[in-house]
Design an enzyme around this catalytic site. Structure first.
Site, mmCIF file in Angstrom:
data_model
loop_
_atom_site.group_PDB
_atom_site.id
_atom_site.type_symbol
_atom_site.label_atom_id
_atom_site.label_comp_id
_atom_site.label_asym_id
_atom_site.label_seq_id
_atom_site.Cartn_x
_atom_site.Cartn_y
_atom_site.Cartn_z
ATOM 1 N N SER A 149 47.596 30.952 1.491
ATOM 2 C CA SER A 149 46.462 30.977 0.566
ATOM 3 C C SER A 149 46.274 29.637 -0.137
ATOM 4 O O SER A 149 47.216 28.865 -0.313
ATOM 5 C CB SER A 149 46.666 32.060 -0.496
ATOM 6 O OG SER A 149 46.716 33.334 0.102
HETATM 7 N N1 SAH Z 1 50.547 35.270 0.394
HETATM 8 C C1 SAH Z 1 50.443 34.733 1.721
HETATM 9 C C2 SAH Z 1 49.094 35.106 2.274
HETATM 10 C C3 SAH Z 1 49.148 35.238 3.734
HETATM 11 S S1 SAH Z 1 47.617 35.776 4.447
HETATM 12 C C4 SAH Z 1 50.605 33.242 1.712
HETATM 13 O O1 SAH Z 1 50.121 32.596 0.780
HETATM 14 O O2 SAH Z 1 51.164 32.691 2.661
HETATM 15 C C5 SAH Z 1 47.788 37.539 4.374
HETATM 16 C C6 SAH Z 1 48.943 38.137 5.106
HETATM 17 O O3 SAH Z 1 48.779 39.557 5.061
HETATM 18 C C7 SAH Z 1 49.060 37.766 6.581
HETATM 19 O O4 SAH Z 1 50.306 37.236 6.820
HETATM 20 C C8 SAH Z 1 48.857 39.102 7.313
HETATM 21 O O5 SAH Z 1 49.617 39.228 8.493
HETATM 22 C C9 SAH Z 1 49.306 40.085 6.254
HETATM 23 N N2 SAH Z 1 48.796 41.446 6.428
HETATM 24 C C10 SAH Z 1 47.577 41.862 6.829
HETATM 25 N N3 SAH Z 1 47.512 43.214 6.867
HETATM 26 C C11 SAH Z 1 48.733 43.667 6.456
HETATM 27 C C12 SAH Z 1 49.300 44.959 6.284
HETATM 28 N N4 SAH Z 1 48.618 46.088 6.535
HETATM 29 N N5 SAH Z 1 50.580 45.033 5.853
HETATM 30 C C13 SAH Z 1 51.317 43.932 5.602
HETATM 31 N N6 SAH Z 1 50.834 42.677 5.751
HETATM 32 C C14 SAH Z 1 49.559 42.542 6.178
#
Ligand code: SAH
Length: 213
Positions: A63
């Protein structure tokens, strides 16, 4: 692992986030302590301290720092709180929550990221509890949570997560589809009632169902 140059660049980044309206000093200080470059994909390391989202493994993103600050500020985390994070991704947001003194439970549905974030956070000596699974299900065995943070866009407030939020607790999530999402803050007032407020438009990868081997 963290050089003077990184620290200098990070300070500037934090200053720019402050300029964009983040006023919670604890959040800014927590972010100033986390070496974002360690969480980045190797191809983008030089951009670690620019205020943008970047690609990580499995077609996901780390993010934008401003967005991390904004969600964290809305979440209003106090020391020792039990926090559930949905979407571990790179683990960067996890580290920010840990810096605030939270006890963090984090769920990721992409195995590669689940493993990668554990390794990075472990190397940095951060201690969270990692789960490979579907965030829509939450972690009923560990509920209730004082705070729940979703870092992927949900079409609506996931009902099972609402049930795992403590009464008086706060959940923050981007709500919407790929065409646009609003940041939502939900306060669980009683067992049956909650209050939601809206906090502007953002862009996240979608919250998907099931887990991906
Ligand atoms: N906080 C993280 C954001 C990553 S993007 C950072 O800053 O790196 C969002 C993440 O949510 C992705 O890695 C994606 O794989 C995950 N995601 C999407 N749907 C999900 C679900 N149902 N359960 C767990 N993770 C999920």
């Amino acid at each position: 692992m963290d050089s003077y140059r990184h620290k200098g660049l990070r300070k500037k980044l934090i200053e720019s986030i402050r300029q964009k309206g983040i006023r919670n000093e604890e959040v800014l200080e927590a972010m100033n302590r986390v070496p974002r470059h360690v969480f980045m994909d190797s191809g983008f390391i030089n951009f670690s301290y620019t205020d943008k989202a970047f690609p990580i493994a499995a077609g996901q993103t780390i993010s934008q720092p401003y967005t991390v600050a904004f969600q964290t500020e809305l979440l209003d985390v106090q020391k020792h709180m039990k926090v559930l994070e949905i979407g571990t991704g790179s683990g960067y947001q996890t580290a920010v929550l840990l810096e605030l003194g939270a006890r963090v439970y984090t769920i990721e549905r992409q195995r590669e990221l689940f493993l990668g974030a554990q390794k990075i956070l472990g190397d940095l000596n951060y201690k969270a509890r990692f789960f490979f699974g579907d965030g829509y299900e939450g972690l009923p065995a560990f509920a209730p949570f004082d705070r729940i943070l979703i870092t992927a866009a949900a079409p609506e407030i996931p009902q099972k997560l609402m049930e795992q939020l403590a009464v008086g607790g706060i959940m923050v999530l981007p709500e919407g589809d790929r065409f646009g999402q609003k940041m939502i803050r939900v306060v669980r007032d009683t067992e049956e009632e909650h209050t939601r407020t809206e906090h502007g438009y953002f862009s996240f990868v979608p919250l998907l169902r099931g887990k991906n081997q």
